[in-house]
Design a protein around this motif. Structure first.
Motif, mmCIF file in Angstrom:
data_model
loop_
_atom_site.group_PDB
_atom_site.id
_atom_site.type_symbol
_atom_site.label_atom_id
_atom_site.label_comp_id
_atom_site.label_asym_id
_atom_site.label_seq_id
_atom_site.Cartn_x
_atom_site.Cartn_y
_atom_site.Cartn_z
ATOM 1 N N LEU A 11 0.864 -1.175 0.000
ATOM 2 C CA LEU A 11 0.000 0.000 0.000
ATOM 3 C C LEU A 11 0.900 1.225 0.000
ATOM 4 O O LEU A 11 1.664 1.454 0.936
ATOM 5 N N VAL A 12 0.826 2.005 -1.071
ATOM 6 C CA VAL A 12 1.671 3.197 -1.214
ATOM 7 C C VAL A 12 0.985 4.409 -0.609
ATOM 8 O O VAL A 12 1.613 5.239 0.042
ATOM 9 N N GLY A 13 -0.311 4.524 -0.818
ATOM 10 C CA GLY A 13 -1.046 5.670 -0.301
ATOM 11 C C GLY A 13 -2.538 5.448 -0.410
ATOM 12 O O GLY A 13 -3.001 4.581 -1.148
ATOM 13 N N ALA A 14 -3.306 6.234 0.335
ATOM 14 C CA ALA A 14 -4.760 6.141 0.303
ATOM 15 C C ALA A 14 -5.356 7.497 0.616
ATOM 16 O O ALA A 14 -4.799 8.266 1.395
ATOM 17 N N ASP A 15 -6.483 7.788 -0.029
ATOM 18 C CA ASP A 15 -7.256 8.976 0.298
ATOM 19 C C ASP A 15 -8.727 8.582 0.300
ATOM 20 O O ASP A 15 -9.050 7.399 0.210
ATOM 21 N N ALA A 16 -9.618 9.538 0.387
ATOM 22 C CA ALA A 16 -11.043 9.231 0.491
ATOM 23 C C ALA A 16 -11.595 8.554 -0.765
ATOM 24 O O ALA A 16 -12.604 7.852 -0.699
ATOM 25 N N ASN A 17 -10.934 8.735 -1.908
ATOM 26 C CA ASN A 17 -11.466 8.214 -3.174
ATOM 27 C C ASN A 17 -10.862 6.895 -3.626
ATOM 28 O O ASN A 17 -11.415 6.225 -4.493
ATOM 29 N N GLY A 18 -9.701 6.531 -3.093
ATOM 30 C CA GLY A 18 -9.069 5.299 -3.548
ATOM 31 C C GLY A 18 -7.694 5.098 -2.947
ATOM 32 O O GLY A 18 -7.308 5.770 -1.995
ATOM 33 N N VAL A 19 -6.963 4.164 -3.539
ATOM 34 C CA VAL A 19 -5.635 3.817 -3.039
ATOM 35 C C VAL A 19 -4.647 3.736 -4.196
ATOM 36 O O VAL A 19 -5.023 3.575 -5.354
ATOM 37 N N THR A 20 -3.383 3.851 -3.832
ATOM 38 C CA THR A 20 -2.300 3.543 -4.762
ATOM 39 C C THR A 20 -1.562 2.356 -4.169
ATOM 40 O O THR A 20 -1.171 2.385 -3.000
ATOM 41 N N VAL A 21 -1.457 1.306 -4.961
ATOM 42 C CA VAL A 21 -0.752 0.109 -4.527
ATOM 43 C C VAL A 21 0.373 -0.175 -5.506
ATOM 44 O O VAL A 21 0.333 0.249 -6.669
ATOM 45 N N GLU A 22 1.370 -0.879 -5.013
ATOM 46 C CA GLU A 22 2.443 -1.343 -5.868
ATOM 47 C C GLU A 22 2.357 -2.867 -5.883
ATOM 48 O O GLU A 22 2.440 -3.514 -4.831
ATOM 49 N N VAL A 23 2.159 -3.423 -7.070
ATOM 50 C CA VAL A 23 2.050 -4.871 -7.230
ATOM 51 C C VAL A 23 3.104 -5.307 -8.232
ATOM 52 O O VAL A 23 3.109 -4.820 -9.372
ATOM 53 N N ALA A 24 4.008 -6.165 -7.793
ATOM 54 C CA ALA A 24 5.099 -6.664 -8.650
ATOM 55 C C ALA A 24 5.886 -5.514 -9.261
ATOM 56 O O ALA A 24 6.263 -5.552 -10.432
ATOM 57 N N GLY A 25 6.083 -4.443 -8.471
ATOM 58 C CA GLY A 25 6.876 -3.310 -8.936
ATOM 59 C C GLY A 25 6.121 -2.293 -9.770
ATOM 60 O O GLY A 25 6.683 -1.275 -10.158
ATOM 61 N N GLU A 26 4.842 -2.519 -10.056
ATOM 62 C CA GLU A 26 4.037 -1.577 -10.842
ATOM 63 C C GLU A 26 3.070 -0.839 -9.922
ATOM 64 O O GLU A 26 2.354 -1.458 -9.150
ATOM 65 N N GLN A 27 3.041 0.498 -10.032
ATOM 66 C CA GLN A 27 2.113 1.289 -9.219
ATOM 67 C C GLN A 27 0.775 1.415 -9.943
ATOM 68 O O GLN A 27 0.720 1.727 -11.126
ATOM 69 N N LEU A 28 -0.288 1.164 -9.187
ATOM 70 C CA LEU A 28 -1.650 1.239 -9.711
ATOM 71 C C LEU A 28 -2.477 2.123 -8.786
ATOM 72 O O LEU A 28 -2.379 2.011 -7.564
ATOM 73 N N THR A 29 -3.293 2.991 -9.360
ATOM 74 C CA THR A 29 -4.228 3.792 -8.588
ATOM 75 C C THR A 29 -5.608 3.184 -8.804
ATOM 76 O O THR A 29 -6.060 3.035 -9.942
ATOM 77 N N LEU A 30 -6.257 2.823 -7.698
ATOM 78 C CA LEU A 30 -7.523 2.095 -7.757
ATOM 79 C C LEU A 30 -8.616 2.824 -7.007
ATOM 80 O O LEU A 30 -8.361 3.453 -5.983
ATOM 81 N N SER A 31 -9.839 2.730 -7.533
ATOM 82 C CA SER A 31 -11.018 3.172 -6.798
ATOM 83 C C SER A 31 -11.995 1.999 -6.765
ATOM 84 O O SER A 31 -11.876 1.055 -7.543
ATOM 85 N N VAL A 32 -12.958 2.070 -5.862
ATOM 86 C CA VAL A 32 -13.855 0.937 -5.640
ATOM 87 C C VAL A 32 -14.656 0.576 -6.890
ATOM 88 O O VAL A 32 -14.848 -0.595 -7.187
ATOM 89 N N ASP A 33 -15.116 1.551 -7.642
ATOM 90 C CA ASP A 33 -16.028 1.273 -8.747
ATOM 91 C C ASP A 33 -15.355 1.027 -10.091
ATOM 92 O O ASP A 33 -16.043 0.785 -11.075
#
Length: 130
Positions: A77-99
């Motif tokens: 878990l790289v970061g999180a705010d009210a709208n979503g998160v930024t995760v790093e999976v296998a060295g790739e950063q992804l910004t995700l929201s629930v929907d």
């Protein structure tokens, strides 16, 4: 006598050994060992994991430096705010929201299942969620 099958002397076609369950038992033991290996491959620090054979749900604690190793890759878990998160999976950063639809990293499908003030639940799987 060509083309005629003649039994060897002393052969008794009714003398067949009983069915052996050894191959089936060995197969069940091998399958259980594989499942245990796959499930044991899920671990985390500041995160808990719930893994099946082809997907894991990782619950990251938002207040910690949280990471987990699932399905042969590291997730953080790289970061999180009210709208979503930024995760790093296998060295790739992804910004995700629930929907949003599943994102992809290292051939795996990654999605944000839920997010609240204390935790983020991320699904990482070999197949997209249905």
């Amino acid at each position: 006598m060509s083309g005629v099958l003649v039994p060897w002397p002393g052969d008794d076609p009714t003398n067949v050994p009983p069915f052996s369950s050894a191959p089936r038992t060995a197969g069940v033991v091998a399958a259980l060992a594989l499942a245990a290996t796959v499930l044991a491959g899920c671990s985390g620090e500041g995160a808990s994991t719930d893994c099946g054979l082809d997907a894991c749900k990782v619950t990251f604690d938002r207040n910690l430096d949280a990471s987990a190793s699932v399905l042969g890759v590291d997730a953080k878990l790289v970061g999180a705010d009210a709208n979503g998160v930024t995760v790093e999976v296998a060295g790739e950063q992804l910004t995700l929201s629930v929907d949003q639809p599943d994102a992809q990293a290292a051939g795996l499908y990654v999605s944000l299942d839920s997010l609240d003030d204390s935790k983020a639940v991320v699904r990482i799987g070999r197949n997209p969620r249905s």
